[in-house]
Scaffold this active site. Structure first.
Site, PDB file in Angstrom:
ATOM      1  NE  ARG A 273      -4.567   5.433  -7.310  1.00 29.98           N
ATOM      2  CZ  ARG A 273      -4.206   4.413  -6.520  1.00 29.98           C
ATOM      3  NH1 ARG A 273      -4.453   4.461  -5.214  1.00 29.98           N
ATOM      4  NH2 ARG A 273      -3.581   3.363  -7.020  1.00 29.98           N
ATOM      5  CD  GLU A 302      -1.152  10.679  -3.201  1.00 23.99           C
ATOM      6  OE1 GLU A 302      -0.282   9.809  -3.342  1.00 23.99           O
ATOM      7  OE2 GLU A 302      -2.350  10.446  -3.006  1.00 23.99           O
ATOM      8  CG  HIS A 320      -0.944   6.744  -1.424  1.00 28.08           C
ATOM      9  ND1 HIS A 320      -1.156   7.183  -2.710  1.00 28.08           N
ATOM     10  CD2 HIS A 320      -1.472   5.489  -1.375  1.00 28.08           C
ATOM     11  CE1 HIS A 320      -1.778   6.242  -3.413  1.00 28.08           C
ATOM     12  NE2 HIS A 320      -1.978   5.186  -2.615  1.00 28.08           N
TER      13      HIS A 320
HETATM   14  N1  LIG Z   1      -4.776   4.360  -0.615  1.00 28.01           N
HETATM   15  C1  LIG Z   1      -4.199   3.224  -0.957  1.00 28.01           C
HETATM   16  O1  LIG Z   1      -3.073   2.922  -0.577  1.00 28.01           O
HETATM   17  C2  LIG Z   1      -4.936   2.255  -1.788  1.00 28.01           C
HETATM   18  C3  LIG Z   1      -5.868   2.691  -2.687  1.00 28.01           C
HETATM   19  N2  LIG Z   1      -6.547   1.796  -3.463  1.00 28.01           N
HETATM   20  C4  LIG Z   1      -7.563   2.302  -4.390  1.00 28.01           C
HETATM   21  O2  LIG Z   1      -8.784   1.631  -4.094  1.00 28.01           O
HETATM   22  C5  LIG Z   1      -9.418   1.298  -5.321  1.00 28.01           C
HETATM   23  C6  LIG Z   1     -10.383   0.151  -5.109  1.00 28.01           C
HETATM   24  O3  LIG Z   1      -9.709  -1.067  -4.906  1.00 28.01           O
HETATM   25  P1  LIG Z   1     -10.506  -2.449  -4.820  1.00 28.01           P
HETATM   26  O4  LIG Z   1     -11.545  -2.380  -3.774  1.00 28.01           O
HETATM   27  O5  LIG Z   1      -9.495  -3.528  -4.743  1.00 28.01           O
HETATM   28  O6  LIG Z   1     -11.193  -2.446  -6.244  1.00 28.01           O
HETATM   29  P2  LIG Z   1     -12.591  -3.074  -6.690  1.00 28.01           P
HETATM   30  O7  LIG Z   1     -12.568  -3.057  -8.176  1.00 28.01           O
HETATM   31  O8  LIG Z   1     -12.825  -4.350  -5.972  1.00 28.01           O
HETATM   32  O9  LIG Z   1     -13.664  -2.004  -6.156  1.00 28.01           O
HETATM   33  C7  LIG Z   1     -13.954  -0.801  -6.787  1.00 28.01           C
HETATM   34  C8  LIG Z   1     -15.460  -0.610  -6.767  1.00 28.01           C
HETATM   35  O10 LIG Z   1     -15.760   0.700  -7.261  1.00 28.01           O
HETATM   36  C9  LIG Z   1     -16.975   0.577  -7.959  1.00 28.01           C
HETATM   37  N3  LIG Z   1     -17.182   1.727  -8.838  1.00 28.01           N
HETATM   38  C10 LIG Z   1     -16.598   1.976 -10.043  1.00 28.01           C
HETATM   39  N4  LIG Z   1     -17.083   3.119 -10.545  1.00 28.01           N
HETATM   40  C11 LIG Z   1     -17.971   3.610  -9.637  1.00 28.01           C
HETATM   41  C12 LIG Z   1     -18.801   4.758  -9.590  1.00 28.01           C
HETATM   42  N5  LIG Z   1     -18.824   5.634 -10.591  1.00 28.01           N
HETATM   43  N6  LIG Z   1     -19.583   4.941  -8.508  1.00 28.01           N
HETATM   44  C13 LIG Z   1     -19.577   4.029  -7.498  1.00 28.01           C
HETATM   45  N7  LIG Z   1     -18.818   2.918  -7.489  1.00 28.01           N
HETATM   46  C14 LIG Z   1     -18.023   2.722  -8.556  1.00 28.01           C
HETATM   47  C15 LIG Z   1     -16.836  -0.737  -8.721  1.00 28.01           C
HETATM   48  O11 LIG Z   1     -18.088  -1.220  -9.188  1.00 28.01           O
HETATM   49  C16 LIG Z   1     -16.204  -1.619  -7.654  1.00 28.01           C
HETATM   50  O12 LIG Z   1     -17.156  -2.326  -6.895  1.00 28.01           O
HETATM   51  C17 LIG Z   1      -8.236   0.999  -6.262  1.00 28.01           C
HETATM   52  O13 LIG Z   1      -8.605   1.156  -7.607  1.00 28.01           O
HETATM   53  C18 LIG Z   1      -7.199   1.995  -5.837  1.00 28.01           C
HETATM   54  O14 LIG Z   1      -7.299   3.174  -6.603  1.00 28.01           O
HETATM   55  C19 LIG Z   1      -6.307   0.458  -3.360  1.00 28.01           C
HETATM   56  C20 LIG Z   1      -5.387  -0.032  -2.482  1.00 28.01           C
HETATM   57  C21 LIG Z   1      -4.604   0.834  -1.631  1.00 28.01           C
HETATM   58  O1  LIG Z   2      -2.543  -0.497  -4.649  1.00 26.75           O
HETATM   59  C1  LIG Z   2      -2.891   0.678  -4.780  1.00 26.75           C
HETATM   60  O2  LIG Z   2      -3.720   1.046  -5.619  1.00 26.75           O
HETATM   61  C2  LIG Z   2      -2.265   1.676  -3.923  1.00 26.75           C
HETATM   62  O3  LIG Z   2      -2.708   2.791  -3.818  1.00 26.75           O
HETATM   63  C3  LIG Z   2      -1.046   1.266  -3.192  1.00 26.75           C
HETATM   64  O4  LIG Z   2      -1.251   1.150  -1.907  1.00 26.75           O
END
Ligand SMILES: NC(=O)C1=CN([C@@H]2O[C@H](COP(=O)(O)OP(=O)(O)OC[C@H]3O[C@@H](n4cnc5c(N)ncnc54)[C@H](O)[C@@H]3O)[C@@H](O)[C@H]2O)C=CC1
Ligand SMILES: O=C(O)C(=O)CO
Length: 386
Positions: A273, A302, A320
């Site tokens: 993000r 954004e 994005h």
């Molecule tokens: N650019 C895009 O299109 C996309 C962006 N995302 C973003 O990616 C994020 C992560 O997604 P996932 O891997 O599925 O989630 P996840 O929950 O599997 O991984 C997130 C990780 O961040 C860690 N974390 C939380 N607070 C932290 C901190 N202060 N310092 C270090 N690590 C910390 C957690 O312990 C966890 O392991 C989503 O929340 C979303 O915001 C997800 C999909 C697409």
């Molecule tokens: O799933 C999310 O968090 C996204 O950013 C969309 O791609």
């Protein structure tokens, strides 16, 4: 009076009214809802980001559930309106839900769904693409070529960074961060340093086993290290990718002071993000350090970029699109629809939100469960025995 919102209606006589604030890829998600007695209304307004007022108009007086987008502000106003309209379910078509006030949803007893699992590899692949694009200056070189500036091979032309044998740093080694790490380690034989609040045991085991495999084949083994602090990752890594959730603890995680401790020729990638990086500080750092490069999929304000970013050659920027593969986007739509449907029908919550394949198999009926409800515990919703 609020301006009427244009919509497309499926199965007008359906008993349950489900609204989607956007048209979503594929048609399976619509079929899954209409097959179970839902009237589906899809907002067809041209506007990209709907306001709270627009969504209030869509919810109207009677609405059982809403599928919404990460660009929308889901808080007190919308959850209270959904409750008044007889609704009990909302799902983001996203895994991240920093746009949702879960406490407000809890207050009105509204289930909040998200879509983990289906976008892990697609998002990691885009982070890997940005890493490569930044390391090998692909966008700069493409622009140079199209501008007709190429007049022959030169020893210094667009020299970038070799990844093999260098260190990849991952901050937030959850689903996506771990998948990205594996790609960079397996693909480019990079060593790993990561920082997360939790130990990434499966990732560590993978790197150990892959290192042993390389050694057995007479190659330099790869290594891993779990850093005690984020600063250790920033200091040591050559390529750093950010994959944490956005919350109070990760807002401006990468700021002026932390940028200053990174290597002068490091690569920083963000597909999590925008606000995880202080983008104004990043612009200043990129200006002062032309060999430092970034690959950004997300931005602090954004759809806007901070002033100056667009002019910088050492930044690769994309809008994005990290989850934008056809399979993933159709899967996200399916999971979001099934979250809403499941809550309306009183189905239990799927046991493991990371194992969502059974919901995505087009050749068998979807399980009678909600794939992923983030506030299931707070609402006391039952778990699936499946
Ligand atoms: N650019 C895009 O299109 C996309 C962006 N995302 C973003 O990616 C994020 C992560 O997604 P996932 O891997 O599925 O989630 P996840 O929950 O599997 O991984 C997130 C990780 O961040 C860690 N974390 C939380 N607070 C932290 C901190 N202060 N310092 C270090 N690590 C910390 C957690 O312990 C966890 O392991 C989503 O929340 C979303 O915001 C997800 C999909 C697409
Ligand atoms: O799933 C999310 O968090 C996204 O950013 C969309 O791609």
């Amino acid at each position: 009076m609020a301006k009427p919102i244009s919509i497309e209606v499926w199965n007008p006589s359906g008993k349950y009214r489900v609204v989607s604030t956007k048209s979503m890829p594929g048609t399976r998600w619509i079929r899954l809802l209409t097959d179970q007695d839902c009237r589906v209304e899809i907002c067809t307004e041209k506007k990209t980001i709907l306001s709270v007022e627009d969504i209030l108009a869509l919810i109207g007086n009677r609405c059982n559930g809403v599928i919404g987008q990460l660009t929308e502000d889901w808080g007190e106003v919308l959850f209270s309106a959904l409750k008044r309209a007889g609704g009990s379910a909302f799902s983001n078509m996203a895994v991240g839900y920093n746009n949702v006030d879960v406490n407000a949803a809890n207050k009105y007893g509204i289930a909040v769904g998200n879509t983990p699992g289906v976008l892990t590899e697609t998002t990691a692949e885009l982070a890997a693409s940005l890493s490569l694009a930044a390391a090998r200056r692909i966008v700069e070189a493409d622009q140079f070529m199209r501008a007709g500036l190429y007049d022959g091979w030169l020893p210094h032309l667009f020299v970038g960074n070799l990844l093999k044998g260098q260190t990849v740093g991952v901050i937030g080694a959850g689903r996506i961060g771990s998948a990205y790490a594996r790609m960079m380690i397996e693909g480019f034989k990079m060593n790993l340093i990561y920082y997360d609040l939790y130990q990434a045991t499966r990732l560590e085991k993978f790197v150990t086993a892959y290192g042993q495999f390389l050694k057995a084949n007479g190659e330099q083994p790869v290594t891993w290290k779990r850093a005690a602090s984020m600063e250790d990752v920033l200091r040591e890594a050559d390529v750093i990718s950010l994959h944490p959730v956005l919350d109070k603890t990760t807002y401006h995680l990468v700021n002026k002071e932390r940028l200053a401790i990174m290597k002068k020729e490091a690569i920083l990638v963000n597909a999590s993000r925008g606000p995880v990086i202080d983008e104004a500080a990043l612009v200043e750092h990129l200006k002062a350090n032309p060999m430092f490069r970034v690959g950004l999929d997300v931005f602090e304000d954004e759809p806007f970029m901070k002033p100056g970013l667009a002019e910088l050659k050492n930044a690769v920027v994309v809008p994005h699109i990290a989850s934008a593969s056809k399979w993933t986007r159709e899967g996200m739509a399916t999971l979001a629809a099934l979250n809403v449907l499941g809550k309306i029908k009183g189905y239990p919550i799927w046991g493991d939100p990371n194992q969502v394949e059974p919901f995505l198999d087009e050749n068998s009926p979807a399980p009678a469960a909600c794939p992923s409800i983030v506030n299931a515990k707070q609402l006391g919703l039952p778990s699936s025995k499946l």
